[in-house]
Design a protein around this motif. Sequence first.
Motif, PDB file in Angstrom:
ATOM      1  N   ARG A 279      -7.237  11.144   5.835  1.00  9.54           N
ATOM      2  CA  ARG A 279      -7.770  11.433   4.428  1.00  9.54           C
ATOM      3  C   ARG A 279      -7.123  10.801   3.464  1.00  9.54           C
ATOM      4  O   ARG A 279      -8.137  10.345   2.958  1.00  9.54           O
ATOM      5  CB  ARG A 279      -6.691  12.714   4.227  1.00  9.54           C
ATOM      6  N   PHE A 280      -6.426   9.508   3.908  1.00  3.51           N
ATOM      7  CA  PHE A 280      -5.508   8.477   2.669  1.00  3.51           C
ATOM      8  C   PHE A 280      -6.341   6.975   3.084  1.00  3.51           C
ATOM      9  O   PHE A 280      -6.286   6.280   2.252  1.00  3.51           O
ATOM     10  CB  PHE A 280      -4.902   8.245   2.052  1.00  3.51           C
ATOM     11  N   ARG A 281      -7.264   6.704   4.783  1.00  9.34           N
ATOM     12  CA  ARG A 281      -7.253   5.912   5.638  1.00  9.34           C
ATOM     13  C   ARG A 281      -6.436   4.680   4.899  1.00  9.34           C
ATOM     14  O   ARG A 281      -6.342   3.131   4.300  1.00  9.34           O
ATOM     15  CB  ARG A 281      -8.454   5.352   4.454  1.00  9.34           C
ATOM     16  N   ASN A 282      -4.591   4.943   5.344  1.00 11.12           N
ATOM     17  CA  ASN A 282      -4.056   3.678   5.080  1.00 11.12           C
ATOM     18  C   ASN A 282      -2.754   3.550   5.817  1.00 11.12           C
ATOM     19  O   ASN A 282      -2.288   2.647   5.720  1.00 11.12           O
ATOM     20  CB  ASN A 282      -3.405   4.032   3.633  1.00 11.12           C
TER      21      ASN A 282
ATOM     22  N   LEU B  33       0.781  13.335  10.706  1.00 12.26           N
ATOM     23  CA  LEU B  33       0.363  12.501  10.197  1.00 12.26           C
ATOM     24  C   LEU B  33      -0.748  11.615  10.374  1.00 12.26           C
ATOM     25  O   LEU B  33      -1.135  11.226   9.772  1.00 12.26           O
ATOM     26  CB  LEU B  33       1.816  11.320  10.257  1.00 12.26           C
ATOM     27  N   ASP B  34      -1.327  11.552  11.513  1.00  9.21           N
ATOM     28  CA  ASP B  34      -2.621  11.635  11.526  1.00  9.21           C
ATOM     29  C   ASP B  34      -3.859  11.919  11.196  1.00  9.21           C
ATOM     30  O   ASP B  34      -4.969  10.981  10.639  1.00  9.21           O
ATOM     31  CB  ASP B  34      -3.179  11.581  13.194  1.00  9.21           C
ATOM     32  N   LYS B  35      -3.512  13.424  10.342  1.00 11.63           N
ATOM     33  CA  LYS B  35      -4.209  13.703   9.634  1.00 11.63           C
ATOM     34  C   LYS B  35      -3.839  13.029   8.249  1.00 11.63           C
ATOM     35  O   LYS B  35      -5.239  12.818   7.482  1.00 11.63           O
ATOM     36  CB  LYS B  35      -4.368  15.523   9.637  1.00 11.63           C
ATOM     37  N   LEU B  36      -3.059  12.993   8.091  1.00 13.27           N
ATOM     38  CA  LEU B  36      -3.052  12.281   6.182  1.00 13.27           C
ATOM     39  C   LEU B  36      -3.864  10.688   6.192  1.00 13.27           C
ATOM     40  O   LEU B  36      -3.975  10.078   5.682  1.00 13.27           O
ATOM     41  CB  LEU B  36      -1.413  12.224   5.723  1.00 13.27           C
ATOM     42  N   ALA B  37      -3.185  10.191   7.484  1.00 11.69           N
ATOM     43  CA  ALA B  37      -4.309   8.890   7.706  1.00 11.69           C
ATOM     44  C   ALA B  37      -5.579   8.506   7.473  1.00 11.69           C
ATOM     45  O   ALA B  37      -6.324   8.049   7.025  1.00 11.69           O
ATOM     46  CB  ALA B  37      -2.827   8.080   9.089  1.00 11.69           C
TER      47      ALA B  37
ATOM     48  N   VAL C 160       0.790  -1.228  -0.231  1.00 12.38           N
ATOM     49  CA  VAL C 160      -0.367   0.063  -0.102  1.00 12.38           C
ATOM     50  C   VAL C 160       0.868   1.645   0.079  1.00 12.38           C
ATOM     51  O   VAL C 160      -0.020   2.318  -0.601  1.00 12.38           O
ATOM     52  CB  VAL C 160      -0.614  -0.495   1.246  1.00 12.38           C
ATOM     53  N   TRP C 161       1.577   1.030   0.467  1.00 13.42           N
ATOM     54  CA  TRP C 161       3.327   2.174   0.536  1.00 13.42           C
ATOM     55  C   TRP C 161       4.052   1.700   1.923  1.00 13.42           C
ATOM     56  O   TRP C 161       3.690   0.697   2.185  1.00 13.42           O
ATOM     57  CB  TRP C 161       2.154   3.307   1.680  1.00 13.42           C
ATOM     58  N   ALA C 162       5.139   2.302   0.733  1.00 13.33           N
ATOM     59  CA  ALA C 162       6.125   1.926   1.385  1.00 13.33           C
ATOM     60  C   ALA C 162       7.324   3.586   2.025  1.00 13.33           C
ATOM     61  O   ALA C 162       6.864   4.429   1.189  1.00 13.33           O
ATOM     62  CB  ALA C 162       7.649   1.595   0.802  1.00 13.33           C
ATOM     63  N   ALA C 163       7.973   3.214   2.570  1.00 14.47           N
ATOM     64  CA  ALA C 163       9.059   4.729   2.952  1.00 14.47           C
ATOM     65  C   ALA C 163      10.514   3.928   4.017  1.00 14.47           C
ATOM     66  O   ALA C 163      10.528   3.191   4.315  1.00 14.47           O
ATOM     67  CB  ALA C 163       7.821   5.500   4.438  1.00 14.47           C
ATOM     68  N   VAL C 164      11.182   5.685   2.933  1.00 16.51           N
ATOM     69  CA  VAL C 164      12.151   5.598   3.541  1.00 16.51           C
ATOM     70  C   VAL C 164      13.184   6.459   4.534  1.00 16.51           C
ATOM     71  O   VAL C 164      11.956   7.786   4.469  1.00 16.51           O
ATOM     72  CB  VAL C 164      13.419   5.694   2.879  1.00 16.51           C
ATOM     73  N   HIS C 165      13.544   6.572   5.910  1.00 14.48           N
ATOM     74  CA  HIS C 165      13.910   7.021   7.105  1.00 14.48           C
ATOM     75  C   HIS C 165      14.445   7.504   7.803  1.00 14.48           C
ATOM     76  O   HIS C 165      15.274   5.890   7.694  1.00 14.48           O
ATOM     77  CB  HIS C 165      12.105   6.303   7.419  1.00 14.48           C
TER      78      HIS C 165
END
Length: 604
Positions: A349-352, A343-347, A258-263
């Motif tokens: 918004r995107f429901r992911n 990030l909570d707002k984006l979660a 669904v998504w991937a992140a480098v951090h």
Amino acid sequence: MDRKSIIVLIVSFVLLMLWYPLVNRLYPPRPPGTNTVVSATNPVPSSPGASAVTPVLSAPASTTSLVRPESPEETVTIENEYARYIFTSHGGGLKLVELKKYPESVGCRDRKRASTNNLATLNTRAPVPAFALLGPDEFQGDGIFQLSKTGNGVRAEKLLPGGVRLVKDFVIATNYLMTVTLRMENPTSQPVSWPAQELVIGTATPISPHDDALLMGLQWYNGSKAEWISDSWFVNRTLGCFPGTPRLQYVGGSGNVVWAAVHNQFFSMAVIAPTNAPAPQVLARKIDLPPPTREQIAADPKTVAKPFGFQSAYVYPPVTLAPTQTVERVYDVFAGPKEYRTLDKLASRFRNDIDLVMGFDTGFGGAFMGFFAKVLLLSMNGLNALGLSYGLCIVAITIIIKLLFWPLTNASTKSMKRMAALQPQIKAIQEKYKDDQKKASQKVMEFMRENRVNPAAGCLPILIQLPIFFGFYTMLRSAIELRGASFLWACDLSQPDTVWIIPGLSFPLNPLPLIMGATQLWQMRLTPPSPGMDPLQQKMMQYMPLMFLFILYNFSSGLTLYWTVQNLLTIAQMKLTKTSNAKSAPPTPPAPAARPVAPPKKKK
């Protein structure tokens, strides 16, 4: 404690302090090099739980460079109030993201030269830009794209050797968001076959030259659970210490990425796949980054001599484009700080569940400890909104937690004192039934119930507060709110409170862990001994804080601040309990006077 026991404790403590440097010196890890590329005949090592995958590309360009060094590079820069985005013609991708509200480092020395401090960046010094499409040389050609500005975005386009036109549109938005549209157009009258491709989503790189990359890696989400891949997975040490067979490449997912992140510790670049078309697989390789010069190391000994990163990509299978067919993929990209409110707002918004990038649910205890970490972070931010500094927020939260658990801790202390008072009777029962241990234990438990004493009462407050401690540890590990927040002599609550480096030993002097260890020793001295415990065991328990001092010595000063305040509050509570018990206890009646003993009669 005798002299021999003290010597054993000191030697053990010194060995613990020198264990990891000694192991790394005797068994140095193998440096990542060009051998990290997996060929079609070299099987890909998979992670635990990862699905079986098809071997991926083996082109050297996928981990080094897309074009020849002598090829001229064109860059285009666009920015908003949050970040500055630099795009390159070499690969037609995002070369660098500069975060305008965050400096590269926030140490005490850097505060004096804040005006000249570099900005925090993502994809720093990566050999391949984000959103470069990798494949065989005959597929990608010379790797030179034509760049042009389009309003608040950038377009990169190129005609590939097979006749397919590749177009990438980058459009920036607010809250560190960006939309990337990748189009593959076949304008010819013949079908065109594409081999397997890698779409680079970015490279995890250190925050600063001092970053040891312990909290750097790759995360990806399969719709229900997030996986976290770090350097320990690639090094693959046996029992976490001894060298093992290094893993070359990570591949995960089976059509469900669904998504991937480098951090790294505080910043992340997350690429969200279309909701109706998750990425097939995600890939990560450990790569070398350009090393610092000798002059840089001489000027700053804390500079990491061999920096590395994790180049990550989505892996797509071969595809055939019909005549005049266009294939389009749209991605939402977040490139910014790991700030939970954003990030909570984006979660939502995107429901992911993109807020899992914070890493709260990937540490010890999983989602259970993650819940406490979120509650503590929200509480800290709420107190900060009232005007308290983050250091005072930690102190205030510690006091609030102590007040909430005050009745339980008070009852535990009283129970332990009653246990100590009943110790002679308990020993008498154990001595009476010494030949039958089962009956002795039964009689002791009956005696405790009659006197309303619970042997587990002393451990219960500690067990209940453990989730809070681990929640604090998890929260402070990646909460960017504490980055640069100062308290007393600590310039950065997210880092150790180092005030001096001992010359010759390069050993940091951190006052807060030392104070924490001293207060914990004081607390152990005041704690009533557990009944039935061997005297040697009691002495060992009194010196157990030395172990915590070793474990927490190089942790964030925010965590040691919490532990120190908690120790001081516990000591104050024990003093108050002792005083109140002394006042409420009835006066001890005077002992009867001893009768004079008559001298023995002499024999006639």
